[in-house]
Design an enzyme around this catalytic site. Sequence first.
Site, PDB file in Angstrom:
ATOM      1  N   ARG A  79       0.854  -1.191   0.000  1.00 26.42           N
ATOM      2  CA  ARG A  79       0.000   0.000   0.000  1.00 26.42           C
ATOM      3  C   ARG A  79       0.890   1.242   0.000  1.00 26.42           C
ATOM      4  O   ARG A  79       1.629   1.470   0.954  1.00 26.42           O
ATOM      5  CB  ARG A  79      -0.903  -0.013   1.243  1.00 26.42           C
ATOM      6  N   HIS A 123      -2.881  10.780   0.925  1.00 30.90           N
ATOM      7  CA  HIS A 123      -2.322  10.547   2.256  1.00 30.90           C
ATOM      8  C   HIS A 123      -1.701  11.869   2.705  1.00 30.90           C
ATOM      9  O   HIS A 123      -0.502  11.963   2.940  1.00 30.90           O
ATOM     10  CB  HIS A 123      -1.321   9.395   2.226  1.00 30.90           C
ATOM     11  N   GLU A 168      -7.342   8.332   6.489  1.00 32.50           N
ATOM     12  CA  GLU A 168      -7.614   8.972   7.778  1.00 32.50           C
ATOM     13  C   GLU A 168      -8.094  10.412   7.671  1.00 32.50           C
ATOM     14  O   GLU A 168      -7.392  11.348   8.109  1.00 32.50           O
ATOM     15  CB  GLU A 168      -6.361   8.903   8.663  1.00 32.50           C
ATOM     16  N   ASN A 295      -7.172   1.664   9.977  1.00 34.40           N
ATOM     17  CA  ASN A 295      -5.857   1.792  10.601  1.00 34.40           C
ATOM     18  C   ASN A 295      -6.068   1.693  12.101  1.00 34.40           C
ATOM     19  O   ASN A 295      -6.825   2.476  12.678  1.00 34.40           O
ATOM     20  CB  ASN A 295      -5.219   3.137  10.259  1.00 34.40           C
ATOM     21  N   TYR A 297      -4.155   1.421  15.841  1.00 32.80           N
ATOM     22  CA  TYR A 297      -2.922   1.527  16.621  1.00 32.80           C
ATOM     23  C   TYR A 297      -3.129   1.359  18.116  1.00 32.80           C
ATOM     24  O   TYR A 297      -2.293   0.807  18.809  1.00 32.80           O
ATOM     25  CB  TYR A 297      -2.257   2.892  16.377  1.00 32.80           C
ATOM     26  N   GLU A 367      -3.311  -0.308   8.162  1.00 33.27           N
ATOM     27  CA  GLU A 367      -2.110   0.108   8.905  1.00 33.27           C
ATOM     28  C   GLU A 367      -2.201  -0.431  10.319  1.00 33.27           C
ATOM     29  O   GLU A 367      -3.271  -0.421  10.936  1.00 33.27           O
ATOM     30  CB  GLU A 367      -1.991   1.642   9.044  1.00 33.27           C
TER      31      GLU A 367
END
Length: 475
Positions: A79, A123, A168, A295, A297, A367
């Site tokens: 990606r 991005h 995002e 994504n 985290y 991600e």
Amino acid sequence: MTAHRSHFPPEFVWGTATASFQIEGATDADGRGPSIWDAFARVPGAIADGATGEPADDHYRRFRDDVALMADLGVTAYRFSVAWPRIQPDGTGPTNAAGMAFYRELSETLLAHGITPWATLYHWDLPQSLEDRDGWLERDTAQRFGEYAGLVADGLGDVVDHWITLNEPWCSSFLGYGSGVHAPGRQVGARSAQAAHHLLLGHGLGVQALRAARPRATVGLTLNLYSVQPASQSPADLDAARRIDGLSNRFFLEPVLTGAYPQDVLADLGQTRWFEEVSADTAVIAAPLDFLGINYYSRHVVADPPLGATVLGGPAGPAYPGSETVQMVDTGAPRTFMGWPIHPEGMVDVLQMAHALRPDLPLYITENGSAYPDVVVDGAVEDEDRRRYLEQHVLACSAALQQGLPLRGYFAWSLMDNFEWAWGYSRRFGLVHVDYDTQQRTVKRSGRWFASFLGGSLADAASPATPLAPTTEQE
Ligand code: FCB
């Protein structure tokens, strides 16, 4: 508990992820125009150590070696993102052929190595000329994005099948226009929600353009989602959890997947009236998708702040609109070098969140990764913390599949150390270490573990991974 690839379906996608501004360098090459991150990097104090997008990983010139490295890791997908200012230096007008040629060569090189290209169109590197016209606060930027999406689909559609419109939009709007810790560094308060709307409208128009140009393309959007838990069951803490879940997750998930913004979030932000006026846009925003990228985290455990408390610190630093009404609670969970609590189980939570809204929609983790202060010793980086984080989250993918969630792939952030936005080069997320002076790449232990897991040639048979204890979090 040890992760085994054989526990996953053979077609499960295993990839690494990067983004244009974070790795490419060559910010003046071949007609590229300036982006908001080039401008932001010149603002004194905006970025740690005064770092800029140069030289980053010099990937623009070294991409062939980087693709070969990925092939040796054994990944099946990559990606990357397309830099809008390479394609349209001013954000409008015809394609800059040299910019498009770079992504074509990159995609062809990937395909030649058996790696499927996944292209993200945005991005965060907005052409500065568009920011000069008010950026994402201006509705026309959404139209411009739709046109740009069409140009890229025309230019790369025969070599790229997998597309992500935005990465995002929460960060682009609330950090770019709310807290101002990201480019363009503006602080317009709750109007940053309007930037979010224009981003989502741009997403919808981008989907239309991609489908018009490539009817068989696989098209999705990537959101950063957080697992959110209240610190207690008190009504005040439950409401704090509602507020931050609303801002971080529902404000983006619901318009895209169900066609309606959450009314409670609009009311919290004092934006109900403005959003009523643009309500017809949700038909565009909710265009059917082929997948959702997530994504993941970390998670937030939140409390209602005690009366009179000064609460700094949304999830990513200074407050953004709405976040000042919530206190992030330290549960004592281990944290990465970003200060983000490690909570692999939360990955299953966010997959469930999206699945509950659209049970038929395939999901990808686009991600997931961790920063640690790595050091190269005798040509090796023994990043056991990152290796462990990676394995814990791969195991969470397996748990998600066991629960019947339609998870189809996982992309590790990141292939290699890179420019970590406001943190400059001071935070390393790579499976591969980069020496920014020499551009030397060193595969870290985490990268070798991933290669062992994937069956890549970089597998480190000599020092097998330490098996994980079944319990992955101590609090
Ligand atoms: C995400 C971004 C990515 C990277 C990671 C650490 O929010 O999409 O570019 O910076 O965080």
